[in-house]
Design a protein around this motif. Structure first.
Motif, PDB file in Angstrom:
ATOM      1  N   ASP A 144     -63.217 -84.188 -66.550  1.00  0.00           N
ATOM      2  CA  ASP A 144     -63.048 -83.777 -67.949  1.00  0.00           C
ATOM      3  C   ASP A 144     -62.179 -82.534 -68.075  1.00  0.00           C
ATOM      4  OD1 ASP A 144     -64.432 -85.776 -69.309  1.00  0.00           O
ATOM      5  OD2 ASP A 144     -66.359 -84.791 -69.033  1.00  0.00           O
ATOM      6  N   ASP A 145     -62.127 -81.730 -67.038  1.00  0.00           N
ATOM      7  CA  ASP A 145     -61.329 -80.509 -67.043  1.00  0.00           C
ATOM      8  C   ASP A 145     -59.903 -80.887 -66.629  1.00  0.00           C
ATOM      9  OD1 ASP A 145     -60.625 -77.895 -67.250  1.00  0.00           O
ATOM     10  OD2 ASP A 145     -61.912 -77.164 -65.630  1.00  0.00           O
ATOM     11  N   LEU A 146     -58.969 -80.881 -67.547  1.00  0.00           N
ATOM     12  CA  LEU A 146     -57.631 -81.419 -67.353  1.00  0.00           C
ATOM     13  C   LEU A 146     -56.945 -80.851 -66.112  1.00  0.00           C
ATOM     14  CD1 LEU A 146     -55.458 -83.279 -68.636  1.00  0.00           C
ATOM     15  CD2 LEU A 146     -54.582 -81.241 -69.798  1.00  0.00           C
ATOM     16  N   ASP A 147     -56.552 -81.733 -65.212  1.00  0.00           N
ATOM     17  CA  ASP A 147     -55.790 -81.388 -64.005  1.00  0.00           C
ATOM     18  C   ASP A 147     -56.547 -80.454 -63.062  1.00  0.00           C
ATOM     19  OD1 ASP A 147     -53.637 -82.893 -64.968  1.00  0.00           O
ATOM     20  OD2 ASP A 147     -52.756 -81.166 -65.985  1.00  0.00           O
ATOM     21  N   MET A 148     -57.876 -80.429 -63.151  1.00  0.00           N
ATOM     22  CA  MET A 148     -58.646 -79.494 -62.340  1.00  0.00           C
ATOM     23  C   MET A 148     -59.626 -80.188 -61.400  1.00  0.00           C
ATOM     24  SD  MET A 148     -57.286 -76.670 -63.087  1.00  0.00           S
ATOM     25  CE  MET A 148     -58.393 -75.496 -62.303  1.00  0.00           C
ATOM     26  N   GLY A 149     -59.532 -81.510 -61.248  1.00  0.00           N
ATOM     27  CA  GLY A 149     -60.390 -82.207 -60.295  1.00  0.00           C
ATOM     28  C   GLY A 149     -59.982 -81.902 -58.866  1.00  0.00           C
ATOM     29  N   GLU A 150     -60.820 -82.316 -57.923  1.00  0.00           N
ATOM     30  CA  GLU A 150     -60.558 -82.070 -56.503  1.00  0.00           C
ATOM     31  C   GLU A 150     -59.154 -82.525 -56.122  1.00  0.00           C
ATOM     32  OE1 GLU A 150     -61.998 -83.660 -52.086  1.00  0.00           O
ATOM     33  OE2 GLU A 150     -63.127 -84.217 -53.882  1.00  0.00           O
ATOM     34  N   VAL A 151     -58.397 -81.619 -55.487  1.00  0.00           N
ATOM     35  CA  VAL A 151     -57.043 -81.949 -55.038  1.00  0.00           C
ATOM     36  C   VAL A 151     -57.142 -82.684 -53.707  1.00  0.00           C
ATOM     37  CG1 VAL A 151     -54.806 -81.047 -54.323  1.00  0.00           C
ATOM     38  CG2 VAL A 151     -55.994 -80.017 -56.269  1.00  0.00           C
ATOM     39  N   LEU A 152     -56.573 -83.880 -53.657  1.00  0.00           N
ATOM     40  CA  LEU A 152     -56.645 -84.722 -52.466  1.00  0.00           C
ATOM     41  C   LEU A 152     -55.406 -84.601 -51.584  1.00  0.00           C
ATOM     42  CD1 LEU A 152     -58.023 -87.935 -54.207  1.00  0.00           C
ATOM     43  CD2 LEU A 152     -59.339 -86.148 -53.032  1.00  0.00           C
ATOM     44  N   GLY A 153     -54.310 -84.132 -52.151  1.00  0.00           N
ATOM     45  CA  GLY A 153     -53.085 -83.988 -51.369  1.00  0.00           C
ATOM     46  C   GLY A 153     -52.001 -83.318 -52.183  1.00  0.00           C
ATOM     47  N   ARG A 154     -51.106 -82.593 -51.492  1.00  0.00           N
ATOM     48  CA  ARG A 154     -49.981 -81.913 -52.140  1.00  0.00           C
ATOM     49  C   ARG A 154     -48.710 -82.171 -51.352  1.00  0.00           C
ATOM     50  NH1 ARG A 154     -53.931 -77.920 -51.870  1.00  0.00           N
ATOM     51  NH2 ARG A 154     -54.751 -77.125 -53.853  1.00  0.00           N
TER      52      ARG A 154
END
Length: 317
Positions: A144-154
């Motif tokens: 629900d928090d825009l673009d703030m979910g767990e980062v899986l890769g960059r």
């Protein structure tokens, strides 16, 4: 080998990331397949590409519809396609909380910045204005928090002298097209990866009081410090092809009942006797709260009373 994960892709535009996901899904050994491309724009170029490639499509304009109603239609299309996961690929609609909750842990998005830096819009211009040395792209879980979910890769992309938001965006696209398929494939493979499964058990087992990990009979083993063992993780033990938690139970009657009720998930572990049960972790649908409960129960079965008393006291708060 497990069946390929079924992925629905939600798009609003030309679908370059959708195309990257699709073509990667057709390479040998791919972990997923694209079963649906859905859009809120009937004229989205991604739909024509998907149709040309023989992929099922669904389109419904959001104009004149309440957000919840449109979300429900997109959800129904994904479920009708029997999707296991959703990948957002340039889907320009904010999804409502009910949709996000229903697909929690099973919906990914790609964002054109190195999150958590620059969530939202105008990411490339913001990175350049800040004097950053790199821009890039991130794949994350949707919350629900825009673009703030767990980062899986960059993926990092250097900001060159004279770059504009437009020139940087063009190069970041190349990085996105390589990053998204790899991260999606890795993520949908997690439920079958023995190392990841062991890590999930370890995190929960080691959270129990006075727990320690050792290696026993070639398996990760968890016990109480200087005390009895309460769990093992079996990984293809004696060539059985299974990754499973071995936990304590009450005896032969409970063991037989569990196996009768769900013979695919439960089994009698060789050499462990009637007081233990094997619980498959590699079926792709593990309920980790249930595994946590099994570990806690097994720990209590072998822990000395002074430890269980302390735990019972803590549970009261």
């Amino acid at each position: 080998m497990p069946d390929k994960a079924r992925v629905a892709v939600l798009v609003s535009g030309t679908g370059t990331n959708m195309a990257a996901l699709l073509y990667a899904s057709r390479l040998p050994g791919a972990a997923y397949e694209i079963v649906l491309v859905a859009s809120n724009d009937l004229a989205a170029g991604a739909l024509a590409l998907a149709e040309a490639e023989g992929v099922a499509t669904f389109a419904l304009s959001h104009k004149g519809m309440k957000r919840a109603e449109h979300d429900a239609a997109m959800d129904a299309a994904a479920r009708e396609a029997k999707a296991d996961y959703i990948a957002l690929a340039g889907y320009m609609r904010v999804l409502g909380p009910a949709f996000v909750a229903d697909w929690q842990g099973r919906m990914l998005n790609i964002h054109p910045s190195l999150l958590p830096r620059y969530p939202g819009l105008d990411t490339h211009a913001r990175a350049i204005a800040a004097g950053d040395g790199h821009g890039g792209a991130s794949v994350h879980l949707v919350t629900d928090d825009l673009d703030m979910g767990e980062v899986l890769g960059r993926a990092e992309v250097a900001i060159a002298p004279g770059d504009t938001a437009e020139t940087l965006a063009e190069r970041v696209k190349f990085a996105e097209h390589q990053l998204y398929p790899r991260v999606l494939a890795d993520y949908v493979s997690r439920p079958f990866d023995p190392d990841w499964l062991v890590a999930q058990v370890r995190e929960r087992a080691m959270a129990l009081p006075h727990a320690e990990e050792t290696l026993s009979h070639g398996m990760p083993c968890f016990g109480i410090e200087k005390g009895k063992k309460f769990a093992w993780v079996s990984m293809d033990h004696h060539g059985d092809g299974k990754t499973a938690l071995l936990a304590k139970i009450d005896g032969a009657d409970e063991q037989a009942q569990l196996i009768e009720n769900d013979p695919e998930r439960y089994y009698r572990p060789a050499y462990f006797g009637d007081g233990w049960i094997g619980i498959r972790l590699d079926l792709g649908d593990t309920d980790w709260q249930s595994i946590e409960d099994w570990l806690s129960r097994s720990w209590r079965a072998v822990a000395p009373k002074k430890l269980t008393g302390l735990m019972d006291a803590a549970d009261q708060f």
